[in-house]
Motif scaffolding. Structure first.
Motif, short mmCIF file in Angstrom:
data_model
loop_
_atom_site.label_atom_id
_atom_site.label_comp_id
_atom_site.label_asym_id
_atom_site.label_seq_id
_atom_site.Cartn_x
_atom_site.Cartn_y
_atom_site.Cartn_z
N ARG A 116 47.90 64.57 -33.98
CA ARG A 116 46.93 63.75 -34.71
C ARG A 116 47.37 63.53 -36.16
NH1 ARG A 116 41.51 66.94 -33.82
NH2 ARG A 116 40.87 65.56 -35.55
N THR A 117 47.98 64.57 -36.75
CA THR A 117 48.46 64.47 -38.14
C THR A 117 49.56 63.42 -38.25
OG1 THR A 117 47.92 66.78 -38.61
CG2 THR A 117 49.53 65.73 -40.05
N ARG A 118 50.44 63.38 -37.28
CA ARG A 118 51.53 62.40 -37.29
C ARG A 118 51.01 60.97 -37.15
NH1 ARG A 118 56.72 64.01 -36.83
NH2 ARG A 118 57.35 62.11 -35.72
N ALA A 144 42.66 66.21 -39.46
CA ALA A 144 43.47 67.08 -38.62
C ALA A 144 44.50 67.83 -39.47
CB ALA A 144 44.17 66.27 -37.53
N ARG A 145 45.06 67.13 -40.46
CA ARG A 145 46.04 67.75 -41.35
C ARG A 145 45.40 68.87 -42.15
NH1 ARG A 145 47.90 66.54 -46.70
NH2 ARG A 145 50.15 66.90 -46.98
N GLU A 146 44.18 68.62 -42.66
CA GLU A 146 43.47 69.63 -43.42
C GLU A 146 43.16 70.85 -42.56
OE1 GLU A 146 41.71 71.13 -46.91
OE2 GLU A 146 42.89 69.30 -46.61
N LYS A 147 42.73 70.60 -41.33
CA LYS A 147 42.41 71.71 -40.42
C LYS A 147 43.68 72.50 -40.06
CE LYS A 147 39.91 72.78 -36.16
NZ LYS A 147 39.14 72.21 -35.00
N LEU A 148 44.78 71.79 -39.95
CA LEU A 148 46.06 72.43 -39.63
C LEU A 148 46.52 73.33 -40.77
CD1 LEU A 148 48.13 72.42 -37.32
CD2 LEU A 148 49.27 70.51 -38.44
N ILE A 149 46.31 72.86 -42.01
CA ILE A 149 46.69 73.67 -43.17
C ILE A 149 45.84 74.94 -43.22
CG2 ILE A 149 46.68 73.77 -45.70
CD1 ILE A 149 47.27 70.73 -45.67
N GLY A 152 53.61 79.24 -51.40
CA GLY A 152 53.74 79.29 -49.95
C GLY A 152 52.97 78.17 -49.27
N CYS A 153 51.80 77.81 -49.83
CA CYS A 153 51.02 76.71 -49.27
C CYS A 153 51.77 75.38 -49.40
CB CYS A 153 49.66 76.62 -49.96
SG CYS A 153 48.52 77.95 -49.49
N ILE A 154 52.49 75.23 -50.49
CA ILE A 154 53.32 74.01 -50.65
C ILE A 154 54.37 73.96 -49.54
CG2 ILE A 154 55.01 72.87 -52.13
CD1 ILE A 154 53.48 74.02 -54.54
N GLY A 155 54.99 75.12 -49.26
CA GLY A 155 55.96 75.17 -48.17
C GLY A 155 55.33 74.87 -46.83
N LEU A 156 54.10 75.35 -46.63
CA LEU A 156 53.37 75.09 -45.39
C LEU A 156 53.10 73.60 -45.22
CD1 LEU A 156 51.68 75.90 -42.89
CD2 LEU A 156 49.75 76.28 -44.47
N ASP A 165 54.24 68.31 -42.70
CA ASP A 165 54.61 66.90 -42.85
C ASP A 165 55.96 66.57 -42.24
OD1 ASP A 165 52.22 66.51 -44.15
OD2 ASP A 165 53.08 66.60 -46.18
N ASN A 166 56.82 67.56 -42.11
CA ASN A 166 58.19 67.29 -41.61
C ASN A 166 58.43 67.78 -40.19
OD1 ASN A 166 59.82 66.21 -44.07
ND2 ASN A 166 58.67 67.93 -44.90
N PHE A 167 57.45 68.46 -39.60
CA PHE A 167 57.65 69.02 -38.27
C PHE A 167 57.72 67.91 -37.22
CE2 PHE A 167 56.02 70.81 -34.26
CZ PHE A 167 56.96 71.82 -34.08
N ASP A 168 58.68 68.06 -36.32
CA ASP A 168 58.86 67.09 -35.23
C ASP A 168 58.61 67.80 -33.90
OD1 ASP A 168 59.53 65.15 -33.45
OD2 ASP A 168 61.56 64.81 -34.20
N PRO A 169 57.51 67.48 -33.20
CA PRO A 169 57.22 68.14 -31.92
C PRO A 169 58.32 67.98 -30.89
CG PRO A 169 55.32 66.91 -32.73
CD PRO A 169 56.47 66.53 -33.58
N ALA A 170 59.17 66.98 -31.08
CA ALA A 170 60.24 66.75 -30.12
C ALA A 170 61.26 67.89 -30.10
CB ALA A 170 60.95 65.43 -30.42
N HIS A 171 61.24 68.75 -31.13
CA HIS A 171 62.18 69.87 -31.17
C HIS A 171 61.84 70.95 -30.17
CE1 HIS A 171 63.20 68.78 -35.63
NE2 HIS A 171 63.90 68.07 -34.76
#
Length: 259
Positions: free
Chosen positions: A29-31, A37-42, A70-74, A79-85
């Motif tokens: 949903r974030t993508r 969804a992004r806020e809930k994921l964080i 650490g939250c910045i890294g999260l 934002d950069n995660f690709d589910p295809a991996h």
């Protein structure tokens, strides 16, 4: 252990935990641009940040600062995660969070270290972690150097460069209310009480000489002139320079021995 981490304004014990299926759905949903969804994921992965910052707890850094970094890294990981991996988000997120914290610690170190040295140091740390995982034990400096193709000295220097500075007055042992600090365990073979007294005695002995003798000793032993050069500058013979020099040294020795 996670519930014991104290972060200002955050009830760490009550942080939510997402199941893998929930995480995957929220990532999808974030993508698609779903901000909720992004806020809930964080919020659902803040415990992941807490677990990472515990690894850096011994560096004396403020836990609140590390948590924010650490939250910045999260967020970057989300934002950069690709589910295809086809890997779990935590597998991707932990190195991103840790990397962000390492950059923060590197750039805010009390000692300024060159970027090339810092980069080498973190390559060494990554190699150390990799070899530990392979062998089940901590690798030696030589093994790390061979793995990276670096000289042993470069590995040692790079690790020293990122080591946290320690105050000489930091207590390292306490018993019955009395502390032993780092400075109490550091020896100085040059500036001892004996050498300090000898320097004072030497200064007093030189002060007792005449101006010409002082000048001769200064030219001979501070400027490295020959007796012939000293004789030409002062306007006396080389034999006189030799005699005055010997008398001056003899006088100094007598005064020091008398102390």
């Amino acid at each position: 252990m996670i519930g014991k981490v104290e972060i200002c304004g955050v009830n760490t014990a009550g942080l939510p935990v997402l199941k893998n299926e929930e995480t995957q759905a929220l990532l999808a949903r974030t993508r698609c641009g779903d901000a909720a969804a992004r806020e809930k994921l964080i919020n659902g992965n803040l415990r992941l940040v807490l677990s990472v910052i515990q690894k850096f707890s011994g560096r004396g850094e403020n836990a609140d600062d590390l948590f924010q970094v650490g939250c910045i890294g999260l967020i970057k990981a989300i934002d950069n995660f690709d589910p295809a991996h086809e890997v779990r988000f935590s597998t991707y997120g932990v190195p991103m969070i840790a990397g962000e914290i390492r950059r923060y610690l590197r750039d805010n170190s009390a000692l300024r270290v060159s970027r090339s040295m810092r980069d080498t140091a973190y390559r060494v740390l990554q190699a150390k972690e990799h070899l530990t995982g392979q062998t089940g034990r901590e690798p030696s400096i030589e093994e790390i150097a061979r793995h990276l193709g670096l000289p042993r000295s470069e590995v040692v220097f790079s690790l020293d460069a990122i080591s946290d500075p320690v105050s000489l007055y930091e207590p390292i042992y306490t018993e019955s209310g009395e502390s032993v600090a780092v400075i109490d365990q550091v020896g100085d073979t040059q500036n001892t009480d004996e050498s300090w007294l000898e320097q004072i005695a030497l200064g007093d002995a030189i002060d007792a000489l005449g101006e010409r003798e002082k000048r001769i000793l200064a030219l001979r032993f501070y400027e490295g002139r020959t007796q012939i050069e000293v004789a030409a500058e002062i306007g006396i013979s080389q034999a006189q320079v030799s005699r005055l020099e010997k008398n001056a040294i003899s006088s100094i020795k007598k005064r020091i021995c008398a102390v």
